[in-house]
Design an enzyme around this catalytic site. Structure first.
Site, PDB file in Angstrom:
ATOM      1  N   ARG A  19      39.954  34.099  46.957  1.00 44.11           N
ATOM      2  CA  ARG A  19      39.976  35.568  46.990  1.00 44.11           C
ATOM      3  C   ARG A  19      40.721  36.080  45.760  1.00 44.11           C
ATOM      4  NH1 ARG A  19      43.407  39.758  46.712  1.00 44.11           N
ATOM      5  NH2 ARG A  19      44.897  38.735  48.092  1.00 44.11           N
ATOM      6  N   GLU A  20      42.048  35.958  45.753  1.00 53.27           N
ATOM      7  CA  GLU A  20      42.831  36.414  44.588  1.00 53.27           C
ATOM      8  C   GLU A  20      42.369  35.680  43.321  1.00 53.27           C
ATOM      9  OE1 GLU A  20      46.019  38.558  44.620  1.00 53.27           O
ATOM     10  OE2 GLU A  20      45.322  38.600  42.548  1.00 53.27           O
ATOM     11  N   HIS A  83      39.496  38.680  54.098  1.00 50.46           N
ATOM     12  CA  HIS A  83      40.192  39.870  53.594  1.00 50.46           C
ATOM     13  C   HIS A  83      39.394  41.121  53.938  1.00 50.46           C
ATOM     14  CE1 HIS A  83      43.023  41.158  50.106  1.00 50.46           C
ATOM     15  NE2 HIS A  83      43.734  40.635  51.080  1.00 50.46           N
ATOM     16  N   ARG A 143      46.633  39.730  60.138  1.00 51.66           N
ATOM     17  CA  ARG A 143      47.776  39.883  59.242  1.00 51.66           C
ATOM     18  C   ARG A 143      47.609  41.238  58.574  1.00 51.66           C
ATOM     19  NH1 ARG A 143      46.787  36.872  54.187  1.00 51.66           N
ATOM     20  NH2 ARG A 143      46.559  38.823  53.048  1.00 51.66           N
ATOM     21  N   THR A 177      52.620  43.669  44.337  1.00 56.52           N
ATOM     22  CA  THR A 177      51.309  43.848  43.714  1.00 56.52           C
ATOM     23  C   THR A 177      51.371  43.948  42.192  1.00 56.52           C
ATOM     24  OG1 THR A 177      50.563  44.881  45.744  1.00 56.52           O
ATOM     25  CG2 THR A 177      49.275  45.352  43.760  1.00 56.52           C
ATOM     26  N   HIS A 205      53.555  37.685  48.840  1.00 54.77           N
ATOM     27  CA  HIS A 205      52.426  37.665  47.898  1.00 54.77           C
ATOM     28  C   HIS A 205      52.999  38.165  46.572  1.00 54.77           C
ATOM     29  CE1 HIS A 205      48.107  37.970  46.812  1.00 54.77           C
ATOM     30  NE2 HIS A 205      48.521  38.960  46.043  1.00 54.77           N
ATOM     31  N   HIS A 207      53.039  38.538  42.503  1.00 55.02           N
ATOM     32  CA  HIS A 207      52.324  38.499  41.224  1.00 55.02           C
ATOM     33  C   HIS A 207      53.281  38.103  40.109  1.00 55.02           C
ATOM     34  CE1 HIS A 207      48.113  39.732  41.779  1.00 55.02           C
ATOM     35  NE2 HIS A 207      48.577  40.044  42.988  1.00 55.02           N
ATOM     36  N   HIS A 299      65.030  11.252  23.559  1.00 53.92           N
ATOM     37  CA  HIS A 299      64.477  11.350  24.919  1.00 53.92           C
ATOM     38  C   HIS A 299      63.764  10.054  25.306  1.00 53.92           C
ATOM     39  CE1 HIS A 299      64.582  15.939  25.547  1.00 53.92           C
ATOM     40  NE2 HIS A 299      65.343  15.640  24.509  1.00 53.92           N
TER      41      HIS A 299
HETATM   42  N1  COA Z   1      41.759  50.422  52.764  1.00 51.13           N
HETATM   43  C1  COA Z   1      40.855  51.434  52.836  1.00 51.13           C
HETATM   44  N2  COA Z   1      40.306  51.998  51.766  1.00 51.13           N
HETATM   45  C2  COA Z   1      40.693  51.560  50.564  1.00 51.13           C
HETATM   46  C3  COA Z   1      41.632  50.545  50.406  1.00 51.13           C
HETATM   47  C4  COA Z   1      42.168  49.987  51.566  1.00 51.13           C
HETATM   48  N3  COA Z   1      43.052  48.996  51.454  1.00 51.13           N
HETATM   49  N4  COA Z   1      41.842  50.321  49.108  1.00 51.13           N
HETATM   50  C5  COA Z   1      41.056  51.147  48.449  1.00 51.13           C
HETATM   51  N5  COA Z   1      40.368  51.895  49.320  1.00 51.13           N
HETATM   52  C6  COA Z   1      39.388  52.913  49.013  1.00 51.13           C
HETATM   53  C7  COA Z   1      39.775  53.774  47.853  1.00 51.13           C
HETATM   54  O1  COA Z   1      40.564  54.851  48.310  1.00 51.13           O
HETATM   55  C8  COA Z   1      38.426  54.204  47.341  1.00 51.13           C
HETATM   56  O2  COA Z   1      37.902  55.126  48.252  1.00 51.13           O
HETATM   57  P1  COA Z   1      37.037  56.429  47.802  1.00 51.13           P
HETATM   58  O3  COA Z   1      35.719  55.876  47.406  1.00 51.13           O
HETATM   59  O4  COA Z   1      36.957  57.257  49.039  1.00 51.13           O
HETATM   60  O5  COA Z   1      37.787  57.041  46.679  1.00 51.13           O
HETATM   61  C9  COA Z   1      37.646  52.911  47.469  1.00 51.13           C
HETATM   62  O6  COA Z   1      38.236  52.196  48.547  1.00 51.13           O
HETATM   63  C10 COA Z   1      37.770  52.003  46.245  1.00 51.13           C
HETATM   64  O7  COA Z   1      37.001  52.491  45.210  1.00 51.13           O
HETATM   65  P2  COA Z   1      35.713  51.697  44.708  1.00 51.13           P
HETATM   66  O8  COA Z   1      36.027  50.265  44.549  1.00 51.13           O
HETATM   67  O9  COA Z   1      35.219  52.405  43.507  1.00 51.13           O
HETATM   68  O10 COA Z   1      34.743  51.904  45.985  1.00 51.13           O
HETATM   69  P3  COA Z   1      33.402  51.192  46.460  1.00 51.13           P
HETATM   70  O11 COA Z   1      33.142  51.743  47.807  1.00 51.13           O
HETATM   71  O12 COA Z   1      32.320  51.277  45.462  1.00 51.13           O
HETATM   72  O13 COA Z   1      33.744  49.624  46.568  1.00 51.13           O
HETATM   73  C11 COA Z   1      34.630  47.593  47.356  1.00 51.13           C
HETATM   74  C12 COA Z   1      34.630  49.103  47.496  1.00 51.13           C
HETATM   75  C13 COA Z   1      35.802  47.046  48.156  1.00 51.13           C
HETATM   76  C14 COA Z   1      33.333  47.020  47.917  1.00 51.13           C
HETATM   77  C15 COA Z   1      34.743  47.201  45.839  1.00 51.13           C
HETATM   78  O14 COA Z   1      35.865  47.864  45.267  1.00 51.13           O
HETATM   79  C16 COA Z   1      34.907  45.742  45.651  1.00 51.13           C
HETATM   80  O15 COA Z   1      33.950  44.996  45.674  1.00 51.13           O
HETATM   81  N6  COA Z   1      36.176  45.286  45.442  1.00 51.13           N
HETATM   82  C17 COA Z   1      36.554  43.917  45.315  1.00 51.13           C
HETATM   83  C18 COA Z   1      37.682  43.591  46.267  1.00 51.13           C
HETATM   84  C19 COA Z   1      38.942  44.282  45.917  1.00 51.13           C
HETATM   85  O16 COA Z   1      38.982  45.320  45.249  1.00 51.13           O
HETATM   86  N7  COA Z   1      40.043  43.698  46.364  1.00 51.13           N
HETATM   87  C20 COA Z   1      41.359  44.136  46.106  1.00 51.13           C
HETATM   88  C21 COA Z   1      42.268  43.241  46.867  1.00 51.13           C
HETATM   89  S1  COA Z   1      43.967  43.600  46.565  1.00 51.13           S
HETATM   90 ZN    ZN Z   2      47.290  40.051  44.688  1.00 47.74          ZN
END
Ligand code: COA
Ligand code: ZN
Length: 468
Positions: A19-20, A83, A143, A177, A205, A207, A299
């Site tokens: 994931r990370e 996740h 979690r 983070t 976690h 960084h 050494h």
């Molecule tokens: N819980 C709920 N919503 C969250 C969030 C969380 N932990 N973290 C971010 N969001 C919201 C943001 O507020 C934003 O919402 P908005 O569209 O209403 O402004 C959106 O999620 C993130 O923006 P964006 O990534 O542009 O939206 P998307 O809907 O196109 O894509 C994912 C969402 C998750 C599918 C895409 O970002 C992705 O594939 N991400 C990879 C995984 C990731 O980012 N992981 C981070 C782990 S720390």
């Molecule tokens: Zn991280």
């Protein structure tokens, strides 16, 4: 340096390479690679595997599906974590895969609440409570991850943790983070949370933006954290998180805890290096090429007398061996040892003459054995014959029949006498076998035995030149 008090210490690893680690710029794992990585992580003994965020893309979803199948078959034994955002749709996707645990993350610092989520602190608590309860209603462990926890007001962070606990989460991960923490602060933060929020277990976690991720993780453990998030080779967003190999070694040395099989770390690091395409620098701790290579004459002289002069943990702990290099920093003890290993006898005067020649070419990076022999011949005027190596090491690439399980072949190969290591690989060959033999006859016998294994189609042998 003395070992720390460890009597009541309990700590495990959650590895998040899938994931990370895949959040490293340029890194993508195929579905097959995801499954292979999960198997390797389980084999090495990590307690939890964060297998991905299944709502992100179909391949991550498919990868987790296959990993869960192996989990049900007992081939993978680590707890599998999916996740998820604090969004019902994400939770449903993870729950559908029947992962052991869903990790719901939500940015809880004021910066995140305002700039990302556009909610008040109170509204955020409601979202956290609702989504955790929703996940729990699917019968799965939860979690909660307090994203940007290290920049969150402490009193609010305590409220967040209590909300998560009261909604059914048994663990909370405190995420640094942006990598801003400092070890003493980290220890204080975790001991406060452990004291203020009983009935919860905490993950760290961390960084690595300031290069302090490992130090912060150890400090968190001192404060009471029971799970450390890692990735193999420290992959992750920007400069990544805690490297599994480094924290595993540090926990072993400082706390006497063996969280994973240390002698398998090298193999795992190489696998991830290959699949991620991110090379490990040679001076990387524990698994880097130079981790147990010495150079300066003083050494090497010390190590030849007693390796503990310049090593605090023997390389064998990590399935590795020590060596030294020869260049202008070399002294006579190292040089004498090298020629003895080559089976060439030189007088003290001759050795001094060879050393003088080495020092007169200060820009040579490495003197190989052939270079040394050449210099010795020019100094002595004799033809010097090095003795053949006593032990032969060879790498044998094995191609399996297309209708067999590679894992089954691997298991059969591993028990052949002389076989030291067996690794599944991808590419033209399926398995790489490391063997050791005392001479060529014995090597040929081992190769015959490998060819005779059911499911082995063909082999390719390459000899490894022995060092020290
Ligand atoms: N819980 C709920 N919503 C969250 C969030 C969380 N932990 N973290 C971010 N969001 C919201 C943001 O507020 C934003 O919402 P908005 O569209 O209403 O402004 C959106 O999620 C993130 O923006 P964006 O990534 O542009 O939206 P998307 O809907 O196109 O894509 C994912 C969402 C998750 C599918 C895409 O970002 C992705 O594939 N991400 C990879 C995984 C990731 O980012 N992981 C981070 C782990 S720390
Ligand atoms: Zn991280």
């Amino acid at each position: 340096m003395t070992k720390r008090e460890t009597t009541s210490m309990k700590v495990g690893i959650l590895d998040s390479t899938l994931r990370e680690g895949e959040q490293t710029p340029g890194v993508v794992f195929t579905i097959d690679q995801r499954v292979e990585i999960a198997k390797a992580l389980s084999d090495i003994g990590v307690q939890m595997i964060e297998a991905g965020h299944p709502a992100v893309s179909s391949d991550i979803y498919e990868g987790i599906k296959r990993i869960m199948k192996l989990k049900r078959e007992g081939i993978i034994t680590s707890e599998i974590v999916g996740h998820s955002r604090a969004v019902k749709k994400d939770i449903e996707v993870a729950a559908e895969l029947e992962v052991d645990r869903i990790a719901i993350f939500y940015g809880v610092s004021d910066i995140h609440l305002k700039a990302k989520h556009h909610v008040t602190r109170e509204e955020a608590l409601n979202i956290i409570a609702e989504t955790i309860s929703y996940a729990r209603s699917h019968g799965v462990k939860v979690r909660f991850t307090a994203e940007d926890g290290s920049r969150t007001d402490l009193n609010y962070l305590i409220q967040v943790c209590k909300t998560a606990r009261d909604s059914g989460a048994d663990r909370v991960s405190i995420a640094d983070t942006v990598g801003i923490l400092y070890p003493t602060k980290t220890r204080e933060l975790f001991s406060t949370l452990v004291r203020e929020v009983p009935g919860l277990e905490f993950d760290i976690h961390a960084h690595n933006d300031l290069g302090l991720a490992v130090a912060n993780a150890l400090a968190a453990v001192e404060g009471g954290a029971t799970i450390i998030h890692t990735t193999v080779n420290g992959l992750g967003e920007r400069v990544g998180i805690v490297p599994l190999q480094v924290i595993a070694a540090a926990l072993k040395y400082h706390f006497g805890i063996e969280v994973v099989k240390l002698n398998k770390l090298q193999q795992l690091a190489s696998l991830i290096e290959k699949y991620s395409g991110i090379p490990m620098p040679p001076n990387y701790p524990i698994t880097g090429d130079y981790a147990f290579i010495h150079k300066a004459g003083i050494h090497v002289a010390g190590v030849l007398n007693d390796p503990s002069t310049y090593e605090f943990m023997p390389p064998e702990t990590f399935g590795r061996s020590r060596d030294y290099v020869i260049d202008k920093y070399t002294g006579k003890h190292a040089l004498k040892d090298r020629f003895e290993k080559l089976g060439v006898k030189l007088s003290d005067i001759e050795l001094d003459q060879v050393l003088a020649k080495i020092k007169s070419n200060p820009n040579v990076r490495f003197y190989r054995d052939v270079d040394l022999l050449e210099i010795a011949e020019s100094v002595t005027g004799r033809v010097l014959k090095p003795k053949p190596p006593e032990n032969i090491e060879a790498l044998i690439s094995v191609k399996c029949d297309s209708n067999v399980y590679t894992t089954a072949v691997t298991r059969r190969l591993a028990v052949i006498p002389g076989v030291k290591e067996v690794m599944e690989i991808s590419g033209d060959y399926d398995v790489l076998v490391k063997v050791e033999a005392k001479d060529t006859n014995e090597l040929n016998q081992i190769i015959e035995n490998i060819r005779a294994v059911k499911g082995v189609n063909s082999t390719l042998t390459s000899l490894v030149l022995k060092k020290m």
